[in-house]
Design a protein around this motif. Sequence first.
Motif: not given
Length: 88
Positions: A45-54
């Motif tokens: 949650h600190q570093r990834w966003k979007g579809k990859t994080a999901t």
Amino acid sequence: MLTYAQVNEADFSGIQQAAQAWRQLRAAYEGLGERYENQVRRRLHQRWKGKTATSAGHTIVQCKRQTSEAAGEAGRMSKLLDDSSRPR
């Protein structure tokens, strides 16, 4: 064919040792998924966003579920072995 005397005099210590090993495995798995989720998800949650994080989040949830299931299975195996090694 086994006789009553053979069964009555059988050494079940190997089964008892196997049951202990399964109990230890259960203990090793218990909480592992939660610790993994807490450590990895926080960083995620600190570093990834979007579809990859999901997508990664779904994988983390799967890992947590699988380690929980492994702990349950190890617990069932230890109980089965414990029950089979007890004299009736």
